[in-house]
Design a protein around this motif. Sequence first.
Motif, PDB file in Angstrom:
ATOM      1  N   CYS A 300      -8.552 -27.584 -17.877  1.00  0.00           N
ATOM      2  CA  CYS A 300      -8.733 -28.170 -16.540  1.00  0.00           C
ATOM      3  C   CYS A 300     -10.116 -28.810 -16.409  1.00  0.00           C
ATOM      4  O   CYS A 300     -10.260 -29.904 -15.842  1.00  0.00           O
ATOM      5  CB  CYS A 300      -8.540 -27.096 -15.473  1.00  0.00           C
ATOM      6  N   ALA A 301     -11.130 -28.118 -16.924  1.00  0.00           N
ATOM      7  CA  ALA A 301     -12.485 -28.675 -16.872  1.00  0.00           C
ATOM      8  C   ALA A 301     -12.576 -29.961 -17.679  1.00  0.00           C
ATOM      9  O   ALA A 301     -13.275 -30.912 -17.287  1.00  0.00           O
ATOM     10  CB  ALA A 301     -13.489 -27.643 -17.395  1.00  0.00           C
ATOM     11  N   ARG A 302     -11.870 -30.018 -18.820  1.00  0.00           N
ATOM     12  CA  ARG A 302     -11.879 -31.224 -19.645  1.00  0.00           C
ATOM     13  C   ARG A 302     -11.297 -32.415 -18.878  1.00  0.00           C
ATOM     14  O   ARG A 302     -11.862 -33.518 -18.887  1.00  0.00           O
ATOM     15  CB  ARG A 302     -11.092 -31.002 -20.925  1.00  0.00           C
ATOM     16  N   MET A 303     -10.180 -32.210 -18.220  1.00  0.00           N
ATOM     17  CA  MET A 303      -9.566 -33.302 -17.464  1.00  0.00           C
ATOM     18  C   MET A 303     -10.483 -33.794 -16.348  1.00  0.00           C
ATOM     19  O   MET A 303     -10.619 -34.995 -16.115  1.00  0.00           O
ATOM     20  CB  MET A 303      -8.227 -32.850 -16.884  1.00  0.00           C
ATOM     21  N   MET A 304     -11.136 -32.869 -15.656  1.00  0.00           N
ATOM     22  CA  MET A 304     -12.048 -33.270 -14.586  1.00  0.00           C
ATOM     23  C   MET A 304     -13.269 -33.984 -15.152  1.00  0.00           C
ATOM     24  O   MET A 304     -13.786 -34.938 -14.557  1.00  0.00           O
ATOM     25  CB  MET A 304     -12.473 -32.050 -13.780  1.00  0.00           C
ATOM     26  N   ASN A 305     -13.734 -33.540 -16.314  1.00  0.00           N
ATOM     27  CA  ASN A 305     -14.892 -34.201 -16.923  1.00  0.00           C
ATOM     28  C   ASN A 305     -14.546 -35.619 -17.361  1.00  0.00           C
ATOM     29  O   ASN A 305     -15.353 -36.547 -17.214  1.00  0.00           O
ATOM     30  CB  ASN A 305     -15.395 -33.394 -18.117  1.00  0.00           C
ATOM     31  N   PHE A 306     -13.345 -35.795 -17.924  1.00  0.00           N
ATOM     32  CA  PHE A 306     -12.918 -37.139 -18.299  1.00  0.00           C
ATOM     33  C   PHE A 306     -12.812 -38.038 -17.062  1.00  0.00           C
ATOM     34  O   PHE A 306     -13.145 -39.220 -17.108  1.00  0.00           O
ATOM     35  CB  PHE A 306     -11.579 -37.095 -19.029  1.00  0.00           C
ATOM     36  N   LYS A 307     -12.329 -37.464 -15.966  1.00  0.00           N
ATOM     37  CA  LYS A 307     -12.252 -38.253 -14.731  1.00  0.00           C
ATOM     38  C   LYS A 307     -13.650 -38.667 -14.281  1.00  0.00           C
ATOM     39  O   LYS A 307     -13.874 -39.823 -13.904  1.00  0.00           O
ATOM     40  CB  LYS A 307     -11.555 -37.465 -13.627  1.00  0.00           C
ATOM     41  N   ALA A 308     -14.589 -37.721 -14.325  1.00  0.00           N
ATOM     42  CA  ALA A 308     -15.964 -38.035 -13.933  1.00  0.00           C
ATOM     43  C   ALA A 308     -16.543 -39.127 -14.822  1.00  0.00           C
ATOM     44  O   ALA A 308     -17.183 -40.076 -14.348  1.00  0.00           O
ATOM     45  CB  ALA A 308     -16.828 -36.776 -13.999  1.00  0.00           C
ATOM     46  N   ALA A 309     -16.323 -39.000 -16.131  1.00  0.00           N
ATOM     47  CA  ALA A 309     -16.847 -39.999 -17.070  1.00  0.00           C
ATOM     48  C   ALA A 309     -16.193 -41.352 -16.855  1.00  0.00           C
ATOM     49  O   ALA A 309     -16.852 -42.399 -16.925  1.00  0.00           O
ATOM     50  CB  ALA A 309     -16.622 -39.520 -18.506  1.00  0.00           C
TER      51      ALA A 309
END
Length: 390
Positions: A300-309
């Motif tokens: 879940c954190a990975r998906m949110m980080n990709f969204k942020a990036a």
Amino acid sequence: MDFALSEEQRLLIETARRVGERFGPDYWRQKDRDKAYPKECWDAICEAGLAGASLPEEYGGSGLGMVDTALIIEELCAAGAGSTLAQIFMLNPIFGGVAISKYGSDEMKREWLPKLCSGEMTFSMGLTEPDAGSNALEVRTFARRDGNGWRVNGRKIWITGVPQADKMLIVARTVPVAEAPKRTHGISLFMVDVNREGLTHTAIDKVGTNTLPSSSVFFDDLRVEPEELIGTEHEGWKQLLDVLNTERIVTTAGLLGTGRLAIKLAVEYALDRKVFGDRSIGSYQGLQFPLAQYWAELECARMMNFKAAWLFDSDQPFGSESNAAKLIASQAASGAAEQAMQTMGGMGFSKEMHVERLWRDARLFRFAPISEEMILNYIATANLGLPKSY
């Protein structure tokens, strides 16, 4: 919405994996033991063209985006380094690269960015102070006018990588708070030589991240030349936020790599270890479920980080996403490392198994570079519309 990686991104990941595997857990255990800077690893990262992935091509970078940078960092950290390697990316492509490429002069870009990409030049940032941690607007380090330049006086604490750095991005007040029309006015950024009269530093003894020293830094009439100003005098607050928000993405990527590595080590041990009969301890739900929980949180954190990036690369606001990703990743990576230790029992407490180092290093990022509490404050006001509590 397309989650597929491009062929170029797959090649980046493979390159990062190959470089990372050259410097596996044994390398980092030795560096941690010796409290030694991982210069060989950083040189290899630069030689592979990974350090300047998000920096402009005309200055030696690859002209890619923050999504690509996040992919690179996660893979490098998962190969053996854990979260501490992400800090070197914070120091160089972020503190140095973002600050210079977005707000530096043309001369700074031409002279310093190629050296950053090649590894010839390294950076640090002087922000945190004894009485100004999360509340960066309260910095007391002051730069007073001295002819066409400035003289800086003050103190910083918990500054990373100072002994190895060529340059330091200094955050200082140039207008006293009492005289500023608003609190965000009167902050300026300077990029100065670390080896300069008026700048001294002493090491801080600490629990983890031993491959990157932390220091107290003292400025005693440090001379700053006019060409060392980054951006606009007195208006450095917004510029600083651009640097700090991208720092969140880099931090999260390193924590994701840490969590992956910790779970991998735990699973390998659990499959091999037999205690009661012929069944491996990995068959017990008491060990399976916690590791599975942290795997889910990391995803879940990975998906949110990709969204942020992706938002950053699209020139859209990304503060909420980058903060939320860092919040979940720091908790999940720290928890995964501790659960890996628990899975291994007494062996998890030995340096031989590597997870104790991952645990020590990851614990830092529960409160750095921004604490969980400050992230929740931000989400409560920015996303929920609740009144400010402090």
